[in-house]
Every structure is written in structure tokens, then in C-alpha cells.
Design a protein around this motif. Structure first.
Motif, PDB file in Angstrom:
ATOM      1  N   THR A   1       0.803  -1.229   0.000  1.00 13.57           N
ATOM      2  CA  THR A   1       0.000   0.000   0.000  1.00 13.57           C
ATOM      3  C   THR A   1       0.831   1.271   0.000  1.00 13.57           C
ATOM      4  OG1 THR A   1      -0.179  -0.145   2.399  1.00 13.57           O
ATOM      5  CG2 THR A   1      -1.979  -1.064   1.092  1.00 13.57           C
ATOM      6  N   THR A   2       2.019   1.264   0.643  1.00 15.24           N
ATOM      7  CA  THR A   2       2.797   2.498   0.731  1.00 15.24           C
ATOM      8  C   THR A   2       3.968   2.555  -0.239  1.00 15.24           C
ATOM      9  OG1 THR A   2       4.242   1.603   2.457  1.00 15.24           O
ATOM     10  CG2 THR A   2       2.232   2.757   3.175  1.00 15.24           C
ATOM     11  N   GLY A   3       4.453   1.401  -0.665  1.00  9.07           N
ATOM     12  CA  GLY A   3       5.601   1.369  -1.556  1.00  9.07           C
ATOM     13  C   GLY A   3       6.931   1.505  -0.829  1.00  9.07           C
ATOM     14  N   MET A   4       6.886   1.664   0.490  1.00  8.80           N
ATOM     15  CA  MET A   4       8.115   1.791   1.275  1.00  8.80           C
ATOM     16  C   MET A   4       8.663   0.408   1.600  1.00  8.80           C
ATOM     17  SD  MET A   4       6.978   4.827   3.868  1.00  8.80           S
ATOM     18  CE  MET A   4       8.513   4.767   4.732  1.00  8.80           C
ATOM     19  N   GLU A   5       9.977   0.336   1.780  1.00 14.91           N
ATOM     20  CA  GLU A   5      10.591  -0.943   2.120  1.00 14.91           C
ATOM     21  C   GLU A   5      10.120  -1.402   3.500  1.00 14.91           C
ATOM     22  OE1 GLU A   5      14.983  -2.886   2.883  1.00 14.91           O
ATOM     23  OE2 GLU A   5      14.827  -1.136   1.588  1.00 14.91           O
ATOM     24  N   VAL A   6       9.806  -2.681   3.613  1.00 17.84           N
ATOM     25  CA  VAL A   6       9.368  -3.242   4.882  1.00 17.84           C
ATOM     26  C   VAL A   6      10.566  -3.262   5.823  1.00 17.84           C
ATOM     27  CG1 VAL A   6       8.386  -5.269   6.014  1.00 17.84           C
ATOM     28  CG2 VAL A   6       7.607  -4.628   3.732  1.00 17.84           C
ATOM     29  N   ASP A   7      10.370  -2.705   7.018  1.00 20.34           N
ATOM     30  CA  ASP A   7      11.456  -2.560   7.976  1.00 20.34           C
ATOM     31  C   ASP A   7      11.218  -3.490   9.160  1.00 20.34           C
ATOM     32  OD1 ASP A   7      13.730  -1.592   9.164  1.00 20.34           O
ATOM     33  OD2 ASP A   7      12.783   0.215   9.953  1.00 20.34           O
ATOM     34  N   PHE A   8      12.253  -4.177   9.589  1.00 22.51           N
ATOM     35  CA  PHE A   8      12.160  -5.087  10.720  1.00 22.51           C
ATOM     36  C   PHE A   8      13.064  -4.553  11.822  1.00 22.51           C
ATOM     37  CE2 PHE A   8      11.131  -7.564   7.014  1.00 22.51           C
ATOM     38  CZ  PHE A   8       9.979  -8.236   7.419  1.00 22.51           C
ATOM     39  N   VAL A   9      12.470  -3.820  12.749  1.00 21.87           N
ATOM     40  CA  VAL A   9      13.218  -3.239  13.852  1.00 21.87           C
ATOM     41  C   VAL A   9      13.046  -4.136  15.068  1.00 21.87           C
ATOM     42  CG1 VAL A   9      13.462  -1.217  15.336  1.00 21.87           C
ATOM     43  CG2 VAL A   9      12.804  -0.933  12.949  1.00 21.87           C
ATOM     44  N   LYS A  10      14.160  -4.574  15.626  1.00 23.68           N
ATOM     45  CA  LYS A  10      14.100  -5.426  16.810  1.00 23.68           C
ATOM     46  C   LYS A  10      13.757  -4.564  18.015  1.00 23.68           C
ATOM     47  CE  LYS A  10      16.545  -8.942  19.362  1.00 23.68           C
ATOM     48  NZ  LYS A  10      17.759  -9.717  19.513  1.00 23.68           N
ATOM     49  N   LYS A  11      12.710  -4.969  18.724  1.00 26.15           N
ATOM     50  CA  LYS A  11      12.291  -4.218  19.903  1.00 26.15           C
ATOM     51  C   LYS A  11      13.155  -4.613  21.090  1.00 26.15           C
ATOM     52  CE  LYS A  11       7.498  -3.692  18.556  1.00 26.15           C
ATOM     53  NZ  LYS A  11       6.091  -3.926  18.931  1.00 26.15           N
ATOM     54  N   PRO A  12      13.458  -3.647  21.948  1.00 28.72           N
ATOM     55  CA  PRO A  12      14.263  -3.975  23.130  1.00 28.72           C
ATOM     56  C   PRO A  12      13.439  -4.765  24.147  1.00 28.72           C
ATOM     57  CG  PRO A  12      13.573  -1.688  23.210  1.00 28.72           C
ATOM     58  CD  PRO A  12      13.142  -2.225  21.875  1.00 28.72           C
ATOM     59  N   TYR A  13      14.130  -5.519  24.976  1.00 33.62           N
ATOM     60  CA  TYR A  13      13.471  -6.277  26.036  1.00 33.62           C
ATOM     61  C   TYR A  13      12.851  -5.308  27.032  1.00 33.62           C
ATOM     62  CZ  TYR A  13      12.763  -9.282  30.047  1.00 33.62           C
ATOM     63  OH  TYR A  13      12.211  -9.944  31.102  1.00 33.62           O
ATOM     64  N   GLN A  14      11.641  -5.617  27.458  1.00 34.42           N
ATOM     65  CA  GLN A  14      10.977  -4.804  28.473  1.00 34.42           C
ATOM     66  C   GLN A  14      10.764  -5.651  29.715  1.00 34.42           C
ATOM     67  OE1 GLN A  14       7.370  -3.282  26.771  1.00 34.42           O
ATOM     68  NE2 GLN A  14       8.434  -1.956  25.347  1.00 34.42           N
ATOM     69  N   GLN A  15      10.806  -5.012  30.851  1.00 33.78           N
ATOM     70  CA  GLN A  15      10.757  -5.723  32.118  1.00 33.78           C
ATOM     71  C   GLN A  15       9.468  -6.530  32.292  1.00 33.78           C
ATOM     72  OE1 GLN A  15      11.495  -3.228  35.444  1.00 33.78           O
ATOM     73  NE2 GLN A  15      11.635  -4.917  36.894  1.00 33.78           N
ATOM     74  N   GLY A  16       8.338  -6.040  31.863  1.00 34.47           N
ATOM     75  CA  GLY A  16       7.064  -6.722  32.065  1.00 34.47           C
ATOM     76  C   GLY A  16       6.731  -7.769  31.026  1.00 34.47           C
ATOM     77  N   LEU A  17       7.677  -8.075  30.148  1.00 35.47           N
ATOM     78  CA  LEU A  17       7.417  -9.005  29.049  1.00 35.47           C
ATOM     79  C   LEU A  17       7.053 -10.404  29.536  1.00 35.47           C
ATOM     80  CD1 LEU A  17       7.385  -9.002  25.963  1.00 35.47           C
ATOM     81  CD2 LEU A  17       9.744  -9.762  26.019  1.00 35.47           C
ATOM     82  N   ILE A  18       7.768 -10.911  30.506  1.00 29.13           N
ATOM     83  CA  ILE A  18       7.509 -12.262  31.010  1.00 29.13           C
ATOM     84  C   ILE A  18       6.141 -12.317  31.689  1.00 29.13           C
ATOM     85  CG2 ILE A  18       8.317 -14.080  32.568  1.00 29.13           C
ATOM     86  CD1 ILE A  18      10.132 -13.632  30.144  1.00 29.13           C
ATOM     87  N   ALA A  19       5.839 -11.328  32.523  1.00 29.26           N
ATOM     88  CA  ALA A  19       4.536 -11.290  33.204  1.00 29.26           C
ATOM     89  C   ALA A  19       3.406 -11.153  32.186  1.00 29.26           C
ATOM     90  CB  ALA A  19       4.494 -10.145  34.208  1.00 29.26           C
ATOM     91  N   GLY A  20       3.608 -10.329  31.175  1.00 29.95           N
ATOM     92  CA  GLY A  20       2.601 -10.155  30.134  1.00 29.95           C
ATOM     93  C   GLY A  20       2.363 -11.425  29.343  1.00 29.95           C
TER      94      GLY A  20
END
Length: 172
Positions: free
Chosen positions: A91-110
Motif C-alpha cells: 500500500t505504501t511502496g516503502m521498504e518493509v522494515d524489521f526493527v528489533k524491539k528492546p526487552y521490556q521488564q514486564g514481558l515475562i509477566a505479560g
């Protein structure tokens, strides 16, 4: 002085209106088609059946786990190929970007809460719209829980971002 008419014939007018509508809403239309296809495929795979979810969590029938595993492998291959060939978004014609998200403290609980919710409702968030499409009214309660949980997350994040005070959250 005779006023000139700029009206097109009915067929031509409908054709131009349809083309402009499709162009303006192409990403929504594409999303609707892809979502309906995804829901249909999940339904055919049994992912919208409460019993399959319960049997998976009780380790009785691993059919749903096989479906999920297959989806993960296909997604990994797809992401690898998109990164390798620098694929552009439809839809946008822009290159698909894969940005790695940083670890967040509540990730395991979530993740733990997500798993509990999935086990209790026998449906994951992706299957709820497909279940509703099949007419499974009980999925409304799961959808309500998803929306309330998302809202609670937003309120909590806002509260934390404002150092435990809502006084600053509503200032302009």
C-alpha cells in the motif's frame, strides 16, 4: 446564455466513482480481503474450535500446535525472504522494515497473563474475530476482555509515564 452541463453518462460516472473509491480505500480493502482469508483458513484448520484449544493445553490432541508450528516456520521463511529481497509494502511502496524491539521488564509477566487468558477462554486474540464470524457468541466475552485488558494496559502505561500521578497526564 445556455448553461453547459458537465454530467457524464451514468455508467461512466459509476465507473469513475468506483475507481476513485478503490484507490482511496485500497489498504482497507486489501486488509479486509486478507483478514477474511486469514479467518477462513483459521476456521478450516480448526483454530476457531474451543475443543482444539482445550485439547492442546491438556496435551490430548496436538493438531492446533502443528498448525501454529507450521505458521511459525512459514513466517520465518517469509521474513527471511523479505529481508533478503528488500520487499516493499503493497500500500505504501516503502521498504518493509524489521526493527528489533528492546526487552521490556514486564514481558515475562505479560506473556504469562496472555497464556492464562488463552487457556481460560480457549481462544487467542487472532481467533476471536473468526469465531464471531462463525456465530460463536461466547467469543464476545473474550473480545470484551481483550479490549478491557488493552485499555488497562494503556491506563497503566500512562500512570507509570507520569510518575504515578494522573494530575500531569491531562495537562495540555
Amino acid at each position: 446564455m445556455k448553461k453547459e452541463s458537465h454530467n457524464k453518462p451514468l455508467f461512466e460516472s459509476v465507473k469513475l466513482t468506483t475507481i476513485s473509491f478503490i484507490y482511496a480505500y485500497r489498504s482497507n480493502i486489501l486488509g479486509l480481503i486478507m483478514g477474511a482469508t486469514f479467518g477462513f483458513l483459521m476456521s478450516r484448520a480448526g483454530a476457531t474450535t474451543f475443543d482444539y484449544h482445550a485439547e492442546m493445553f491438556l496435551f490430548i490432541d496436538m493438531q492446533l500446535m502443528k498448525v501454529i508450528g507450521t505458521a511459525v516456520v512459514i513466517a520465518m521463511i517469509g521474513v527471511f525472504l523479505m529481508k533478503k529481497y528488500h520487499v516493499q509494502a503493497v500500500t505504501t511502496g516503502m521498504e518493509v522494515d524489521f526493527v528489533k524491539k528492546p526487552y521490556q521488564q514486564g514481558l515475562i509477566a505479560g506473556a504469562f497473563l496472555f497464556g492464562i487468558g488463552w487457556a481460560m477462554t480457549a481462544s487467542c486474540p487472532g481467533t476471536v474475530p473468526a469465531m464471531l464470524g462463525e456465530g460463536k457468541i461466547s467469543a464476545i466475552f473474550t473480545l470484551t476482555g481483550l479490549l478491557l485488558g488493552t485499555m488497562a494496559y494503556g491506563v497503566l502505561q500512562s500512570f507509570i509515564a507520569n510518575n504515578g500521578s494522573y494530575a500531569d497526564a491531562f495537562k495540555d
